[in-house]
Write a protein that holds these residues in place. Structure first.
Motif: not given
Length: 194
Positions: A78-82, A139-141, A152-157
């Motif tokens: 996966x690719x994740x962008x904070x 993630x919008x909210x 496992x990846x934790x995603x925030x707004x």
């Protein structure tokens, strides 16, 4: 290859800003348009080899040094962008009141896509699923824990996640408020979303 193209653009922008140069400075020095430099920096195109070398020289660095600064390819699921990594895209035509933010870049041969708004209530349960698509989640909210294969990846707004939907995955909302996300499926011929 696609990630490398995006990396080249980011490297050009990084060196340009480090040297306090404008898009116009680089374009003039390289004999190309401001628009081309902007598209290259934002990962929307890759210049021909002679133009790329000219751009590199206009940045005040030699070709080997430029490529040594590129991040090495790392195979991930996966690719994740904070949210903190989102950068403002400099457009060649300035418009008042418009701000474009770069979320992630990935080039696709396919042209099909589908956009969905997904709400996940706290405590909802579902088994891992697979889709015939690449998936992007913004993630919008709220917060969401995304299980992708064994990761496992934790995603925030404000975070953005991109992955191959053929890897078993499921979002989990362990928070106290609903999680709302924009979901975009990119597919070739058939799309099956669950």
């Amino acid at each position: 290859m696609e990630d490398y193209i995006v990396g080249i653009g980011k490297r050009i922008k990084e060196l340009r800003k480090k040297n306090n140069l404008t898009i116009h400075n680089i374009a003039s020095s390289s004999g190309v348009s401001n628009g081309l430099i902007s598209r290259v920096e934002n990962g929307r195109t890759i210049p021909s080899l002679p133009v790329l070398i000219s751009i590199i020289h206009s940045l005040g660095i030699d070709v080997p040094g430029f490529f040594q600064g590129l991040p090495q390819h790392e195979e991930k699921k996966y690719i994740i962008t904070r949210k903190s990594e989102h950068s403002v895209i400099e457009k060649e035509d300035e418009a008042i009141g418009f701000e474009y933010r770069y979320l992630f870049g990935k080039q696709f041969i396919s042209i099909g896509f589908e956009a969905i708004l997904l709400d996940i209530q706290p405590g909802s349960k579902r088994e891992k699923v697979e889709t015939d698509a690449y998936e992007m989640k913004l993630i919008l909210s709220g917060d969401c824990s995304y299980q992708i294969g064994d990761d496992e990846v934790l995603l925030h707004e404000g975070d953005t996640l991109f992955f191959d939907g053929r890897v078993p995955h499921v979002p989990v909302n362990n928070g106290k408020i609903p999680c709302k996300m924009l979901v975009i499926y990119f597919f070739n011929n058939t799309l099956s979303t669950t």
